[in-house]
Design a protein around this motif. Structure first.
Motif, mmCIF file in Angstrom:
data_model
loop_
_atom_site.group_PDB
_atom_site.id
_atom_site.type_symbol
_atom_site.label_atom_id
_atom_site.label_comp_id
_atom_site.label_asym_id
_atom_site.label_seq_id
_atom_site.Cartn_x
_atom_site.Cartn_y
_atom_site.Cartn_z
ATOM 1 N N ASN A 156 7.385 15.556 10.218
ATOM 2 C CA ASN A 156 8.082 16.824 10.489
ATOM 3 C C ASN A 156 9.039 17.185 9.357
ATOM 4 O OD1 ASN A 156 6.737 16.861 13.001
ATOM 5 N ND2 ASN A 156 8.362 15.605 13.912
ATOM 6 N N GLY A 157 8.583 16.892 8.117
ATOM 7 C CA GLY A 157 9.350 17.245 6.928
ATOM 8 C C GLY A 157 10.407 16.245 6.515
ATOM 9 N N GLN A 158 10.666 15.249 7.336
ATOM 10 C CA GLN A 158 11.706 14.265 7.030
ATOM 11 C C GLN A 158 11.083 12.974 6.495
ATOM 12 O OE1 GLN A 158 14.070 13.777 10.614
ATOM 13 N NE2 GLN A 158 15.375 15.496 10.025
ATOM 14 N N LEU A 159 11.662 12.440 5.423
ATOM 15 C CA LEU A 159 11.153 11.216 4.822
ATOM 16 C C LEU A 159 11.326 10.045 5.778
ATOM 17 C CD1 LEU A 159 9.965 9.926 2.244
ATOM 18 C CD2 LEU A 159 12.326 9.498 1.503
ATOM 19 N N ARG A 160 10.224 9.375 6.089
ATOM 20 C CA ARG A 160 10.271 8.221 6.994
ATOM 21 C C ARG A 160 10.025 6.902 6.253
ATOM 22 N NH1 ARG A 160 8.759 8.942 12.511
ATOM 23 N NH2 ARG A 160 10.107 10.570 13.391
ATOM 24 N N GLN A 161 9.034 6.899 5.359
ATOM 25 C CA GLN A 161 8.703 5.663 4.652
ATOM 26 C C GLN A 161 8.497 5.949 3.170
ATOM 27 O OE1 GLN A 161 5.447 4.232 7.608
ATOM 28 N NE2 GLN A 161 6.335 2.357 6.758
ATOM 29 N N GLN A 162 9.022 5.072 2.335
ATOM 30 C CA GLN A 162 8.787 5.090 0.903
ATOM 31 C C GLN A 162 8.261 3.727 0.501
ATOM 32 O OE1 GLN A 162 12.743 6.535 -0.562
ATOM 33 N NE2 GLN A 162 11.474 7.853 -1.866
ATOM 34 N N GLY A 163 7.119 3.704 -0.165
ATOM 35 C CA GLY A 163 6.518 2.445 -0.556
ATOM 36 C C GLY A 163 6.433 2.293 -2.059
ATOM 37 N N ASP A 164 6.695 1.110 -2.522
ATOM 38 C CA ASP A 164 6.560 0.741 -3.935
ATOM 39 C C ASP A 164 5.680 -0.499 -3.963
ATOM 40 O OD1 ASP A 164 6.790 -0.310 -6.492
ATOM 41 O OD2 ASP A 164 8.950 -0.004 -6.638
ATOM 42 N N ALA A 165 4.467 -0.352 -4.464
ATOM 43 C CA ALA A 165 3.520 -1.475 -4.436
ATOM 44 C C ALA A 165 4.027 -2.682 -5.211
ATOM 45 C CB ALA A 165 2.159 -1.030 -4.969
ATOM 46 N N GLY A 166 4.954 -2.457 -6.107
ATOM 47 C CA GLY A 166 5.527 -3.578 -6.848
ATOM 48 C C GLY A 166 6.346 -4.518 -5.979
ATOM 49 N N LEU A 167 6.690 -4.080 -4.757
ATOM 50 C CA LEU A 167 7.475 -4.918 -3.848
ATOM 51 C C LEU A 167 6.601 -5.718 -2.875
ATOM 52 C CD1 LEU A 167 10.371 -2.443 -2.981
ATOM 53 C CD2 LEU A 167 10.365 -4.291 -4.684
ATOM 54 N N MET A 168 5.287 -5.599 -3.013
ATOM 55 C CA MET A 168 4.403 -6.390 -2.146
ATOM 56 C C MET A 168 4.672 -7.884 -2.331
ATOM 57 S SD MET A 168 0.646 -4.665 -2.550
ATOM 58 C CE MET A 168 0.297 -2.999 -2.002
ATOM 59 N N LEU A 169 4.614 -8.629 -1.252
ATOM 60 C CA LEU A 169 4.728 -10.083 -1.341
ATOM 61 C C LEU A 169 3.451 -10.684 -1.925
ATOM 62 C CD1 LEU A 169 6.437 -10.707 2.110
ATOM 63 C CD2 LEU A 169 7.518 -10.668 -0.148
ATOM 64 N N PHE A 170 2.307 -10.092 -1.594
ATOM 65 C CA PHE A 170 1.017 -10.487 -2.152
ATOM 66 C C PHE A 170 0.408 -9.260 -2.817
ATOM 67 C CE2 PHE A 170 1.753 -13.159 1.573
ATOM 68 C CZ PHE A 170 1.686 -14.419 1.007
#
Length: 216
Positions: free
Chosen positions: A149-163
């Motif tokens: 609904n227009g509001q940022l809920r999740q931001q992902g950075d693949a560099g932070l993956m554990l695997f």
């Protein structure tokens, strides 16, 4: 739906592998431990959903959560794939949702049962159209986001993956074997939350792919 779009081509999907608890902050927000090897679960191909249909929440859950993820399509299967060659087996990258009936998941976990009812219902594997892997120099530098609904809920950075994705491909090929057309949902960052009827979801794999869904 049993296929995904890679450019102008429809690719038939084989297995849908999902990696759980692959971001430390997400594991922490749910009170889960960090795993020492990839935590793998499967979704059936009947769970696939593209933008042509809305998300329909299962009637047996009152707490379905969104989990936005980087998704990889395997173009060349194999067994015992070495880490250094793992990324050469990827055909495309997209962004998707691993929908989770959190109340059901808590119940089955408490009883020692599989997660399938919580993770594998129809429409629980939402996937964008995919960008060719040749357009991505390093998947661990990819970022993605989900707005509800227009509001940022999740931001992902693949560099932070554990695997890393290469780790995942090598591991999956060693334990299960990988086939042409397999999808890998690579894990979700923090920020998961309940969906409600009428919600509009906008996903972006920055510069490469985007997708939009509404919840019926």
């Amino acid at each position: 739906m049993s296929s995904v779009k890679l450019g102008l081509h429809a690719i038939r999907v084989g297995n849908i592998f999902c990696i759980g608890r692959n971001y430390a902050a997400h594991a922490a927000e749910l009170g889960n431990r960090v795993e020492t090897e990839p935590l793998v679960f499967l979704k059936p191909t009947s769970a696939l959903l593209d933008e042509s249909e809305p998300i329909r929440l299962p009637d047996y859950s009152r707490d379905v959560h969104h989990e936005c993820e980087l998704v990889a399509l395997i173009g060349k299967g194999g067994n015992d794939i070495p880490l250094e060659r793992a990324l050469s087996h990827v055909a495309g990258y997209g962004v998707g949702l691993d929908l989770t009936a959190r109340d059901v998941q808590a119940d089955v976990k408490r009883n020692g049962h599989p997660w399938t009812k919580a993770k594998g219902f129809r429409g629980a594997a939402c996937v964008s159209a995919l960008a060719p892997a040749a357009s991505v120099a390093d998947p661990q530098r990819l970022t993605f986001e989900l707005r509800v609904n227009g509001q940022l809920r999740q931001q992902g950075d693949a560099g932070l993956m554990l695997f890393s994705l290469a780790d995942q491909i090598s591991y999956l090929s060693r334990i299960y074997g990988l086939s042409d057309g397999d999808l890998i949902f690579t894990g979700t960052p923090e920020g998961v939350a309940r969906l409600a009827s009428g919600d509009r979801l906008d996903l972006s794999l920055h510069g490469l792919a985007a997708a939009h869904w509404e919840v019926a």
